[in-house]
Write an enzyme that holds these catalytic residues in place. Structure first.
Site, PDB file in Angstrom:
ATOM      1  N   ARG A  73      21.266  -5.067 -19.413  1.00  0.00           N
ATOM      2  CA  ARG A  73      19.870  -4.617 -19.467  1.00  0.00           C
ATOM      3  C   ARG A  73      18.994  -5.615 -18.707  1.00  0.00           C
ATOM      4  NH1 ARG A  73      17.164  -5.990 -23.644  1.00  0.00           N
ATOM      5  NH2 ARG A  73      18.640  -5.272 -25.219  1.00  0.00           N
ATOM      6  N   TYR A  78       1.309  13.754  -8.802  1.00  0.00           N
ATOM      7  CA  TYR A  78       2.516  14.281  -9.427  1.00  0.00           C
ATOM      8  C   TYR A  78       2.222  14.660 -10.886  1.00  0.00           C
ATOM      9  CZ  TYR A  78       7.269  14.552 -11.131  1.00  0.00           C
ATOM     10  OH  TYR A  78       8.426  14.995 -11.711  1.00  0.00           O
ATOM     11  N   ASP A 136       1.831   4.745  -5.517  1.00  0.00           N
ATOM     12  CA  ASP A 136       3.071   5.514  -5.607  1.00  0.00           C
ATOM     13  C   ASP A 136       3.467   5.865  -4.170  1.00  0.00           C
ATOM     14  OD1 ASP A 136       5.014   7.519  -5.807  1.00  0.00           O
ATOM     15  OD2 ASP A 136       4.229   8.284  -7.695  1.00  0.00           O
ATOM     16  N   LYS A 192      13.918  10.825  -4.876  1.00  0.00           N
ATOM     17  CA  LYS A 192      13.476  11.611  -3.742  1.00  0.00           C
ATOM     18  C   LYS A 192      14.080  11.061  -2.432  1.00  0.00           C
ATOM     19  CE  LYS A 192      11.262  13.470  -7.130  1.00  0.00           C
ATOM     20  NZ  LYS A 192       9.874  13.204  -7.458  1.00  0.00           N
TER      21      LYS A 192
HETATM   22  C1  LIG Z   1       9.212  12.887  -8.596  1.00  0.00           C
HETATM   23  C2  LIG Z   1       8.043  12.002  -8.571  1.00  0.00           C
HETATM   24  C3  LIG Z   1       7.796  11.105  -9.624  1.00  0.00           C
HETATM   25  C4  LIG Z   1       8.684  11.043 -10.858  1.00  0.00           C
HETATM   26  O1  LIG Z   1       9.960  10.602 -10.555  1.00  0.00           O
HETATM   27  P1  LIG Z   1      11.285  11.002 -11.382  1.00  0.00           P
HETATM   28  O2  LIG Z   1      12.355  10.274 -10.661  1.00  0.00           O
HETATM   29  O3  LIG Z   1      11.406  12.476 -11.347  1.00  0.00           O
HETATM   30  O4  LIG Z   1      11.084  10.504 -12.773  1.00  0.00           O
HETATM   31  C5  LIG Z   1       6.701  10.279  -9.512  1.00  0.00           C
HETATM   32  N1  LIG Z   1       5.882  10.329  -8.430  1.00  0.00           N
HETATM   33  C6  LIG Z   1       6.085  11.181  -7.407  1.00  0.00           C
HETATM   34  C7  LIG Z   1       5.157  11.183  -6.258  1.00  0.00           C
HETATM   35  C8  LIG Z   1       7.166  12.052  -7.449  1.00  0.00           C
HETATM   36  O5  LIG Z   1       7.362  12.909  -6.440  1.00  0.00           O
END
Ligand SMILES: *Cc1c(COP(=O)(O)O)cnc(C)c1O
Length: 380
Positions: A46, A98, A171, A196
């Site tokens: 962890r 998101y 982000d 992604k």
């Molecule tokens: C998909 C996404 C998230 C969340 O990510 P997960 O891996 O699905 O938990 C956060 N911000 C953006 C811009 C995203 O496209």
């Protein structure tokens, strides 16, 4: 070294014992201590795991940060960042964002006394108006926004945040460090959904945080270890594997996105195309200034909801699914999927309506993608 080289060498030869080219998957929960008070540097997974560490080091290097932290998902990464704040703190957040990020603010962190104002961060006046003196601690920016692809001027927004003594959190999921590095503009923290583009194959959930300073790294590192939403060794390896081809994938994906966006833009059935790579996009020049590309995400407006439904039901090459960033093109219906948790009034205000479709463009041949959209839109 150039970013393509750092990417290609992600996790290369990190194991000096064997010389393994590929970072081994250290599928272990714990590590033997040679003697009392002696440690190999690894004690419990962890806290630290060699496979995850190799990934965290690469991500930090790519984003020009101090340290990187890998989490089990993008939402786990964002949660870790939000845990830095305390009851009474206020955050300014991009209003088009998101859906899961909206949900976690509203349904989870609000109950701990964190308050949020959603503002159009592409408009400096709107951000200024949202500041609550003595309470606002951070600005949380998505650029481009999801799904409307609005562009915030990072340099300007970050400078404003710092003037007010606030943290700037970005982000960077849509752009990735290959195209945009917010820490180089002074941002304090970058978060990612590694699910992604970083992973890139729609086969792994992952998240990442990169902090700019040692002090912020300590705080995030503490939260990562204390709360434990870490990325497992197998998934860390998959992300390292995906990263190696990020530059190639993105080059091809954004070339395809540009072709699809141009075709949609010329199509008189399409009311609007939101893609920063189109010269008419309001954020085009800012995007040019702060990023080395326009990415592979776009959204577009069809005449009405029945059109959206028809396209979704008829695409054959493009897959109807949530998520984005992978080598396969995916089409998403934000009102019903990714943004379903955002209240109707807020969706209508920002323009996430039932005529909007979002496309994540993959590495297929652009002609096949365009033909697919064309046949899906054709009269029955
Ligand atoms: C998909 C996404 C998230 C969340 O990510 P997960 O891996 O699905 O938990 C956060 N911000 C953006 C811009 C995203 O496209």
């Amino acid at each position: 070294m150039k970013i393509e080289t750092i990417l290609a060498h992600a996790g290369l030869c990190t194991d000096s014992t064997t010389g393994a080219i590929s970072t081994p998957i250290y599928q272990t929960a714990t590590f033997r201590h040679p003697a009392l008070g002696v440690s190999t540097g690894f004690d419990y997974s962890r806290t630290i795991n060699p496979t995850r560490l190799a990934l965290e080091n690469v991500i930090a290097e790519l984003e020009s940060g101090d340290r990187g932290f890998a989490f089990a998902s993008g939402m786990a990464a964002i949660s870790a960042v939000l845990m830095m704040f305390k009851s009474g703190d206020h955050l300014i957040v991009s209003d088009d964002l998101y859906g899961g990020t909206y949900r976690i603010f509203e349904k989870s962190f609000r109950q701990f006394g964190l308050s949020v104002t959603y503002a159009d961060t592409t408009d400096p006046g709107a951000v200024r108006d949202a500041v609550i003196p003595g309470k606002t601690r951070a600005v949380f920016i998505e650029t481009p926004t999801n799904p409307l692809m609005k562009i915030t001027d990072l340099e300007e927004a970050i400078e404003f945040a710092h003037q007010k003594g606030m943290l700037a959190v970005v982000d960077n999921t849509f752009m990735t460090p290959y195209l945009q590095r917010p820490l180089e503009f002074g941002a304090d923290i970058v978060v990612h959904s590694g699910t992604k583009f970083l992973g890139g194959h729609n086969d792994v959930l992952a998240g990442a945080v990169v902090a700019r300073s040692e002090e912020l790294s300590e705080r995030i590192g503490f939260i990562q270890n204390a709360t434990g939403g870490v990325l497992g060794p197998q998934d860390s390896w998959l992300l390292l594997r995906g990263l190696k081809t990020l530059a190639l994938r993105l080059e091809k994906q954004q070339e395809n996105a540009q072709a699809v966006a141009r075709w949609l833009d010329r199509n008189d059935k399409i009311k609007k195309v939101h893609y920063p790579g189109l010269p008419g996009h309001p954020g085009h020049s800012v995007q040019r200034k702060q990023s080395s590309g326009f990415g592979a995400m776009l959204s577009f407006r069809v005449p009405d909801a029945s059109w959206a439904e028809r396209i979704i039901n008829r695409v054959k090459v493009i897959t109807f699914a949530e998520s984005l960033g992978g080598v396969e093109s995916l089409i998403t219906y934000p009102v019903r999927q990714t943004h379903g948790d955002i209240p109707v009034e807020m969706r209508e205000k920002i323009g996430v309506t039932d005529d909007l479709l979002r496309l994540s463009v993959g590495i297929e041949h652009a002609d096949d993608l365009i033909c697919d959209l064309e046949q899906a839109m054709a009269a029955e």
